[in-house]
Design a protein around this motif. Structure first.
Motif, PDB file in Angstrom:
ATOM      1  N   ARG A  53       0.832  -1.207   0.000  1.00  0.00           N
ATOM      2  CA  ARG A  53       0.000   0.000   0.000  1.00  0.00           C
ATOM      3  C   ARG A  53       0.866   1.255   0.000  1.00  0.00           C
ATOM      4  NH1 ARG A  53      -2.894  -2.210   4.529  1.00  0.00           N
ATOM      5  NH2 ARG A  53      -2.206  -0.369   5.654  1.00  0.00           N
ATOM      6  N   LEU A  56       2.271   1.835  -3.474  1.00  0.00           N
ATOM      7  CA  LEU A  56       1.207   2.358  -4.323  1.00  0.00           C
ATOM      8  C   LEU A  56       0.975   3.844  -4.030  1.00  0.00           C
ATOM      9  CD1 LEU A  56      -1.031   1.969  -6.421  1.00  0.00           C
ATOM     10  CD2 LEU A  56      -2.525   1.237  -4.549  1.00  0.00           C
ATOM     11  N   GLU A  57       0.966   4.228  -2.749  1.00  0.00           N
ATOM     12  CA  GLU A  57       0.793   5.642  -2.395  1.00  0.00           C
ATOM     13  C   GLU A  57       1.936   6.483  -2.960  1.00  0.00           C
ATOM     14  OE1 GLU A  57       0.641   8.660   1.447  1.00  0.00           O
ATOM     15  OE2 GLU A  57       0.492   6.511   1.815  1.00  0.00           O
ATOM     16  N   ARG A  59       3.904   5.824  -5.575  1.00  0.00           N
ATOM     17  CA  ARG A  59       3.792   5.885  -7.042  1.00  0.00           C
ATOM     18  C   ARG A  59       2.665   6.825  -7.476  1.00  0.00           C
ATOM     19  NH1 ARG A  59       4.615  -0.423  -8.782  1.00  0.00           N
ATOM     20  NH2 ARG A  59       6.881  -0.391  -8.638  1.00  0.00           N
ATOM     21  N   THR A  60       1.532   6.754  -6.780  1.00  0.00           N
ATOM     22  CA  THR A  60       0.399   7.614  -7.110  1.00  0.00           C
ATOM     23  C   THR A  60       0.762   9.074  -6.889  1.00  0.00           C
ATOM     24  OG1 THR A  60      -1.147   5.866  -6.508  1.00  0.00           O
ATOM     25  CG2 THR A  60      -2.022   8.110  -6.579  1.00  0.00           C
ATOM     26  N   LEU A  61       1.375   9.378  -5.764  1.00  0.00           N
ATOM     27  CA  LEU A  61       1.776  10.750  -5.467  1.00  0.00           C
ATOM     28  C   LEU A  61       2.819  11.252  -6.468  1.00  0.00           C
ATOM     29  CD1 LEU A  61       1.447  13.106  -3.504  1.00  0.00           C
ATOM     30  CD2 LEU A  61       3.189  12.060  -2.068  1.00  0.00           C
ATOM     31  N   ALA A  63       3.122  10.453  -9.520  1.00  0.00           N
ATOM     32  CA  ALA A  63       2.513  10.633 -10.839  1.00  0.00           C
ATOM     33  C   ALA A  63       1.653  11.895 -10.929  1.00  0.00           C
ATOM     34  CB  ALA A  63       1.668   9.414 -11.196  1.00  0.00           C
ATOM     35  N   MET A  64       1.329  12.484  -9.787  1.00  0.00           N
ATOM     36  CA  MET A  64       0.446  13.645  -9.776  1.00  0.00           C
ATOM     37  C   MET A  64       1.218  14.938  -9.997  1.00  0.00           C
ATOM     38  SD  MET A  64      -2.149  12.776  -6.733  1.00  0.00           S
ATOM     39  CE  MET A  64      -3.446  11.616  -6.989  1.00  0.00           C
ATOM     40  N   CYS A  72       6.390  14.350  -4.674  1.00  0.00           N
ATOM     41  CA  CYS A  72       7.145  13.292  -4.004  1.00  0.00           C
ATOM     42  C   CYS A  72       8.529  13.213  -4.647  1.00  0.00           C
ATOM     43  CB  CYS A  72       6.417  11.951  -4.140  1.00  0.00           C
ATOM     44  SG  CYS A  72       7.271  10.595  -3.315  1.00  0.00           S
TER      45      CYS A  72
END
Length: 85
Positions: A53, A56-57, A59-61, A63-64, A72
């Motif tokens: 998790r 995933l957090e 990678r998501t951050l 990508a934003m 990040c």
């Protein structure tokens, strides 16, 4: 494994929550202020799911790209098993 304490000097606590602590820190090499979020590891039986998790957090951050969302720059795990962004 990179130890964030060797790369950043913590100045003060910004916030503390149920799963994480956020510090104001100075990134030593680049001499810039950063927010250092350290997530506390769960009990042993949940660690694998927690790491998934967390990844995933991160990678998501990463990508934003939005003015109201922090960038990040790095993520990893400390020697004691805590995860950081």
């Amino acid at each position: 494994m990179i130890d964030p304490e060797s790369r950043a000097e913590v100045e003060r606590l910004i916030a503390r929550g149920g799963m994480a602590v956020v510090y104001l820190a100075i990134e030593k090499d680049l001499e810039r202020k950063v927010a250092l979020k350290v997530l506390m590891p769960p009990p042993e039986d949940d660690r694998s799911r927690f790491r998934d998790r967390f990844k995933l957090e991160a990678r998501t951050l990463a990508a934003m790209n939005h003015p109201n969302i922090v960038t990040c720059y790095d993520y990893g795990q400390t020697p004691d098993g805590s995860c950081y962004l």
